[in-house]
Scaffold this active site. Structure first.
Site, PDB file in Angstrom:
ATOM      1  CE1 TYR A 516      -3.930   2.136   0.202  1.00  0.00           C
ATOM      2  CE2 TYR A 516      -2.656   3.325   1.850  1.00  0.00           C
ATOM      3  CZ  TYR A 516      -3.733   3.269   0.992  1.00  0.00           C
ATOM      4  OH  TYR A 516      -4.595   4.326   0.913  1.00  0.00           O
ATOM      5  CB  SER A 597      -6.897   2.586  -3.041  1.00  0.00           C
ATOM      6  OG  SER A 597      -7.441   3.815  -2.798  1.00  0.00           O
ATOM      7  CG  ASP A 683     -13.815   3.771  -6.791  1.00  0.00           C
ATOM      8  OD1 ASP A 683     -13.980   4.609  -5.873  1.00  0.00           O
ATOM      9  OD2 ASP A 683     -12.765   3.127  -6.941  1.00  0.00           O
ATOM     10  CG  HIS A 721     -12.312   2.987  -3.210  1.00  0.00           C
ATOM     11  ND1 HIS A 721     -11.546   3.180  -4.330  1.00  0.00           N
ATOM     12  CD2 HIS A 721     -11.460   3.091  -2.155  1.00  0.00           C
ATOM     13  CE1 HIS A 721     -10.288   3.393  -3.960  1.00  0.00           C
ATOM     14  NE2 HIS A 721     -10.209   3.332  -2.657  1.00  0.00           N
TER      15      HIS A 721
END
Ligand SMILES: *[C@@H]1O[C@H](CO)[C@@H](O)[C@H](O)[C@H]1NC(C)=O
Ligand SMILES: *[C@@H]1O[C@H](CO)[C@@H](O)[C@H](O)[C@H]1NC(C)=O
Ligand SMILES: *[C@@H]1O[C@H](CO)[C@@H](O)[C@H](O)[C@H]1NC(C)=O
Length: 751
Positions: A516, A597, A683, A721
């Site tokens: 991430y 993301s 999203d 999302h």
């Protein structure tokens, strides 16, 4: 306080489950892990794909500080045009057959479904004289909220979101009980959008009040302690659609007060900052009920602090009189509790690993603040919660693992450490006026244990309240370890490696690397069914490097991976792959990288920079156009991590890594890994146009080149999302991802 997903960055890129409706990390679709296994017996499918013929409009040119940038797929930014819809259809039309042709699709889907089918629970929490908890029997699309009169009492369904839609696409998103426990305010979101409507339920009768609060997004909800009304933040009416498929910028949020059993049109605006259209306004009524703490934030870090004395304006029929405590956006401040006018806040002001400070609202100048719990030199103070009248439960992150402690609220003194295995506290419930707590422990190999501590009995000894078992999973066959590897600049980066015990270390196993690396978010150990399928049936190695940009080592770690340091995030991730290859866990052609993301940005940047290091890449709901992200929905809030193309220095830097702007022709030796781009029509956190423009450009570059591995997009509908995604959709998506890997890497399913 009640926490289910610990870092609930409502306004950032992460999923926004704040109140326990996401029971296990394995239900947050966008951030999960999948994979497949190497086999010499099957060969990867290599074929020349006929990608859709897509119009390029090279006349769209932007001038950034004198640099001209062509944006040939600008037209894909319009989600409603026929041409965009046709593009999406054409993409799905080549992706679907490729995924459906996977010979082990049934095996994968069946195994995922079987393993997923175990009961999941949240921590119980008491409100008024009742207990509540969330439960999912296994495959239910949405978790169900139950009520019981005592911990031993018979649970009854209190709210079942599964009854609200046929396909499970209406989800609970945020909720708050009144102090007396008699009224329940709850948000519902449809199709994965961040937009919610707030509904109000009479707890005793189960009946909803007539009013519904609309135009709510990124809302804190906080009741006045007289149980009569609710502070919440909302956006003004906007023209056009507001169902989450639009891309319009979210601005001019206001804090409102709603009186129970009155129409929303009677609500009053209590706080607004009309000269600051991009601020979002958080608010929390203090435990004593006397004050409202107001905390405006403009991006994804640092907030201001104000308070209003509610006892001096008991009617709440207009703007509240605010007193400012913090005047500059330079640190985070999170209200923990208060005694009279003295409030305890968690802050990173002059303390990058966070500390607790006492601020007297009547004497708020910084020189009068008192440190209650000083910053720890290495452990990050992740959250704190008042319990049993005069105590604090404090959650630390130590080398990415959870540490849970009990402290004296007056002196700060450590009273006790609750022993934990290596893993994470993923849920907690407890309140200042209650003499018990529950906490939910999870790790890679433990699907969940909920502990209970009763402060009426000394010594304080946690007992196992509930332990979850997964049928067909024997933890003793697996191992999870943490290693530290060196990144490009020598920085030591922690990484978890999980796999079956005794796998051969000859480079023959597939690996899945998940990352991430942003927004001060910690990626702590969690249990995932999809990872388990990968390890069990593909002999897969799961690797999770805790790369810079995250919050694993506090604000320093975050700062080392944001703005002009963002390249460190990609370097750390690439070094993780190099480590696993050098240590013979796997080899490059069997490595899959995955992220969602901000992690989608990570993966897409990495396939541009080091295509040779990976066999496959899974880019979920990624931020891929770094020159224009700030122009859509809540994108402007990410400027604190990315900077903005409006600033010349930051533009120059963004241009160097922006995935959309660094696509190369896959010439000899630089063929892209097999790449699957995932997004969905609702999203409104990271709008789908990022993924659409990126796949169009990637396929354009591949046309007529040496690229043989597939470059595909999967564009879902009635999904967003990731937050609130129904179980059925999650399983479908994970099946597709595993099939993509199995197909493109030539992996065999071991029964
Ligand atoms: C878009 O497609 C619909 C259905 O095919 C058609 O009725 C409509 O006229 C089209 N709109 C435009 C602007 O071409
Ligand atoms: C532009 O970006 C640089 C680098 O991040 C920063 O130091 C500078 O303050 C920014 N300028 C403005 C006007 O924000
Ligand atoms: C790659 O380069 C090698 C050596 O230069 C050449 O023999 C081969 O044909 C090239 N392959 C492709 C697909 O361009």
């Amino acid at each position: 306080m009640q926490i289910e997903v610990i870092k609930c960055h409502n306004y950032g890129l992460e999923s926004s489950d704040t109140l326990g409706h996401c029971l296990a990390t394995s239900c947050i679709a966008a951030f999960l892990l999948l994979c497949a296994r190497a086999s010499t017996s099957t060969t990867p499918k290599k074929m020349v794909f006929e990608y859709p013929d897509v119009r390029r409009d090279e006349s769209v040119v932007d001038d950034y500080h004198g640099t001209k940038i062509i944006d040939p797929y600008r037209w894909l930014e319009d989600p409603d045009s026929n041409e965009t819809k046709e593009f999406i259809e054409a993409e799905n039309k080549i992706t679907r057959p490729y995924l459906d042709a996977c010979p082990v699709k049934q095996d994968i889907n069946q195994r995922l479904t079987e393993l997923w089918n175990y009961p999941k629970y949240s921590c119980p929490f008491r409100r008024g004289n009742r207990y509540f908890f969330f439960k999912n029997t296994g495959l239910q699309n949405q978790n169900v909220l139950y009520v019981q009169d005592s911990l031993e009492g018979e649970p009854r369904v209190f709210l079942d979101p599964n009854t609200l839609s046929e396909d499970g696409t209406i989800a609970l998103s945020g909720s708050r009980f009144t102090e007396d426990g008699n009224t329940f305010a709850y948000g519902l979101s449809a199709s994965g959008s961040d937009w919610i409507t707030i509904h109000l339920k009479d707890v005793a009768t189960g009946e909803d009040y007539p009013e519904v609060l609309e135009k709510v997004k990124f809302a804190s909800m906080s009741w006045t302690k007289d149980n009569k009304g609710l502070f919440y933040s909302r956006y003004p009416d906007q023209t056009g659609k507001t169902d989450g498929s639009e891309t319009e910028v979210n601005r001019d949020q206001k804090l409102c007060y709603h009186r129970l059993n009155t129409p929303q049109s009677d609500d009053v605006i209590v706080v607004e900052f009309p000269e600051e259209p991009l601020w979002r306004i958080g608010a929390e009524v203090t435990d004593c009920g006397k004050y409202l703490i107001v905390s405006p934030v403009k991006d994804c870090r640092d907030n201001l602090l104000f308070y209003a004395d509610l006892s001096k304006q008991p009617e709440i029929n207009g703007k509240l009189h605010l007193t400012q405590i913090v005047h500059k956006f330079e640190a985070d401040y999170e209200y923990v509790t208060n005694e009279g006018s003295v409030c305890i806040f968690r802050t990173n002001k002059n303390s990058p690993n966070y500390r607790l400070v006492k601020i007297d609202l009547h004497n708020p100048a910084e020189e009068n603040w008192q440190t209650l719990i000083p910053e720890h030199p290495s452990d990050v103070l992740d959250w704190a919660s008042a319990v049993d009248n005069d105590k604090l439960v404090i959650h630390y992150v130590r080398d990415v693992k959870s540490v849970l402690q009990l402290h004296n609220m007056k002196s700060g003194e450590l009273l006790q450490t609750f022993e934990l295995d290596v893993g994470s506290v993923v849920g907690f419930s407890g309140k200042k006026e209650q003499s018990e707590i529950f906490y939910h422990f999870m790790s890679f190999l433990s699907p969940g244990v909920i502990y209970h501590v009763d402060f009426k009995k000394q010594p304080y000894k946690p007992t196992v309240f509930r332990e979850v078992k997964v049928k067909g999973f024997d933890a003793s066959q697996y191992e999870a370890k943490q290693i530290f590897y060196s990144s490009k600049d020598g920085t030591k980066v922690p990484m978890f490696i999980v796999s079956k015990k005794g796998l051969s270390r000859d480079g023959s196993n597939p690996a899945l690397i998940y990352g991430y690396g942003g927004f001060n978010i910690n990626i702590q150990p969690s249990f995932s069914v999809t990872r388990l399928v990968f390890m069990q049936h593909f002999n897969g190695v799961v690797a999770i490097p805790n790369i810079r940009g995250g919050g694993e080592y506090g604000e320093r770690w975050h700062n080392a991976g944001r703005l002009l340091n963002k390249q460190n995030v990609f370097d750390d991730f690439q070094a993780a792959a190099e480590y696993l290859i050098a240590e013979h866990y796997t080899r490059a052609s069997l490595v899959t990288i995955q992220g969602g993301s901000n992690g989608g940005l990570l993966v897409a940047a990495c396939i541009n920079q080091r295509p040779d290091l990976y066999g496959a890449a899974i880019v979920q709901v990624g931020v891929l156009d770094m020159l224009r992200f700030q122009k859509f929905t809540i994108g402007h809030a990410w400027v604190s991590d990315y900077g903005s193309s409006d600033n010349k220095t930051q533009f120059d830097y963004l241009l160097k890594y922006s995935p959309l702007h660094n696509i190369h022709k896959p010439e000899n030796g630089t063929e892209y890994p097999a790449t699957l781009i995932l997004t969905a029509d609702h999203d409104d956190r990271v709008v789908p146009l990022h993924s659409l423009k990126f796949i169009a450009a990637l396929q354009h570059a591949a046309r007529g080149s040496a690229q043989r591995r597939p470059l595909l997009a999967r564009i879902d509908n009635k999904a967003g999302h990731g937050g609130g995604k129904p179980t059925a959709k999650i399983i479908d998506e994970h099946t597709d991802i595993l099939c993509f890997m199995s197909q493109s890497l030539g992996l065999k399913f071991i029964k």
